[in-house]
Design an enzyme around this catalytic site. Structure first.
Site, PDB file in Angstrom:
ATOM      1  N   HIS A 154       0.844  -1.206   0.000  1.00 46.32           N
ATOM      2  CA  HIS A 154       0.000   0.000   0.000  1.00 46.32           C
ATOM      3  C   HIS A 154       0.875   1.250   0.000  1.00 46.32           C
ATOM      4  O   HIS A 154       0.571   2.235  -0.680  1.00 46.32           O
ATOM      5  CB  HIS A 154      -0.881   0.030   1.252  1.00 46.32           C
ATOM      6  CG  HIS A 154      -2.151  -0.741   1.133  1.00 46.32           C
ATOM      7  ND1 HIS A 154      -3.191  -0.357   0.310  1.00 46.32           N
ATOM      8  CD2 HIS A 154      -2.570  -1.872   1.765  1.00 46.32           C
ATOM      9  CE1 HIS A 154      -4.197  -1.215   0.439  1.00 46.32           C
ATOM     10  NE2 HIS A 154      -3.840  -2.148   1.313  1.00 46.32           N
ATOM     11  N   GLU A 218      -7.059 -11.896   4.017  1.00 51.47           N
ATOM     12  CA  GLU A 218      -7.941 -10.751   3.745  1.00 51.47           C
ATOM     13  C   GLU A 218      -8.556 -10.874   2.358  1.00 51.47           C
ATOM     14  O   GLU A 218      -7.863 -10.729   1.352  1.00 51.47           O
ATOM     15  CB  GLU A 218      -7.151  -9.432   3.841  1.00 51.47           C
ATOM     16  CG  GLU A 218      -6.521  -9.194   5.211  1.00 51.47           C
ATOM     17  CD  GLU A 218      -5.654  -7.940   5.241  1.00 51.47           C
ATOM     18  OE1 GLU A 218      -5.455  -7.305   4.185  1.00 51.47           O
ATOM     19  OE2 GLU A 218      -5.164  -7.588   6.334  1.00 51.47           O
ATOM     20  N   HIS A 221      -7.961  -7.599  -0.016  1.00 53.57           N
ATOM     21  CA  HIS A 221      -6.639  -7.034  -0.311  1.00 53.57           C
ATOM     22  C   HIS A 221      -6.043  -7.634  -1.583  1.00 53.57           C
ATOM     23  O   HIS A 221      -5.934  -8.857  -1.707  1.00 53.57           O
ATOM     24  CB  HIS A 221      -5.696  -7.287   0.865  1.00 53.57           C
ATOM     25  CG  HIS A 221      -4.328  -6.697   0.660  1.00 53.57           C
ATOM     26  ND1 HIS A 221      -3.948  -5.492   1.189  1.00 53.57           N
ATOM     27  CD2 HIS A 221      -3.239  -7.160  -0.028  1.00 53.57           C
ATOM     28  CE1 HIS A 221      -2.691  -5.239   0.840  1.00 53.57           C
ATOM     29  NE2 HIS A 221      -2.248  -6.237   0.099  1.00 53.57           N
TER      30      HIS A 221
END
Length: 240
Positions: A154, A218, A221
């Site tokens: 990220h 996740e 993601h």
């Protein structure tokens, strides 16, 4: 006398129906002005057409604002609100920035999703490294939060947190909310209703087809494979 009155009436009507050149010009002018006013009202009621940027002259590693290239996505950027696991607003404003190569891949993936009646909805995009430190202080578990010393993808502009919604704006059921820390959010948890499994499969298979890879814990993601070697960044985007 009766016939004379009727003839006189017909004569009057005939005369009144004939327009003089001056009257004809006045009528044409009135009609022209009314048509112009109608066109002006129509133009005001129609929203201006969006003009999007192109990638011409931009390096693949350049950070850009996604909304400048398409209006086909939806957004619920949680870290610009208090509705997140930090319980704190850590972005000054809700914007989705990422690198050009990530945007290109997202646009292609979204076109395929739209053919199936859904579109990408973003929870998070590029994340400044300073925010990563705040997350690590709350959840120092690399299963869920990357160590800020190394940096998350990220922070490199190569990862996005997303879900899918219908083109009418209804989110697909993925089984948990965004940033749910538990086994119910795992990709390898198949003890879930078939609808949830199908929705996750659609998201995962389509994103992988366009160069993204998922992480086990996740469902939301996705990392762009080509973005993992970029440098960690810590800039903050401007707010209008």
């Amino acid at each position: 006398m009766k016939y004379f009155s009727f003839a006189l009436l017909l004569l009057c009507l005939s005369i009144s129906c004939k327009e003089s050149p001056e009257e004809k010009k006045k009528l044409e002018k009135i009609n022209s002005e009314e048509s112009l006013q109608s066109d002006t009202i129509k133009q005001k009621s129609e929203p201006p057409k969006m003009v999007f940027k192109t990638f011409e002259g931009l390096a693949d590693t350049t950070f850009v604002r996604l909304a400048d290239f398409s209006d086909g996505f939806a957004y619920d950027l949680r870290y610009a609100t208090e509705n997140n696991f930090l319980k704190e607003k850590v972005y000054d404003c809700a914007e989705c920035y990422t690198r050009v190569k990530t945007v290109k891949a997202l646009l292609k993936a979204n076109e395929e999703f739209k053919e199936k009646g859904v579109r990408i909805k973003f929870f998070d995009c590029y994340r400044p490294n300073s925010v990563q430190y705040k997350m690590w202080a709350i959840v120092p578990n690399p299963q869920y939060v990357a160590n800020p010393k190394k940096g998350s993808i990220h922070n490199k502009g190569g990862a996005v947190d997303i879900t899918l919604e219908t083109l009418e704006g209804e989110e697909l059921n993925m089984g948990t909310d965004f940033d749910f820390f538990g086994k119910r959010a795992y990709h390898d948890n198949f003890d879930l209703p078939q609808e949830i499994l199908d929705n996750r499969k659609l998201l995962k298979e389509t994103m992988e087809k366009h160069g993204f890879w998922s992480i086990r814990t996740e469902w939301w993601h996705y990392n762009l494979g080509a973005g993992s070697n970029d440098k960690v960044a810590n800039f903050k985007w401007p707010c209008n």
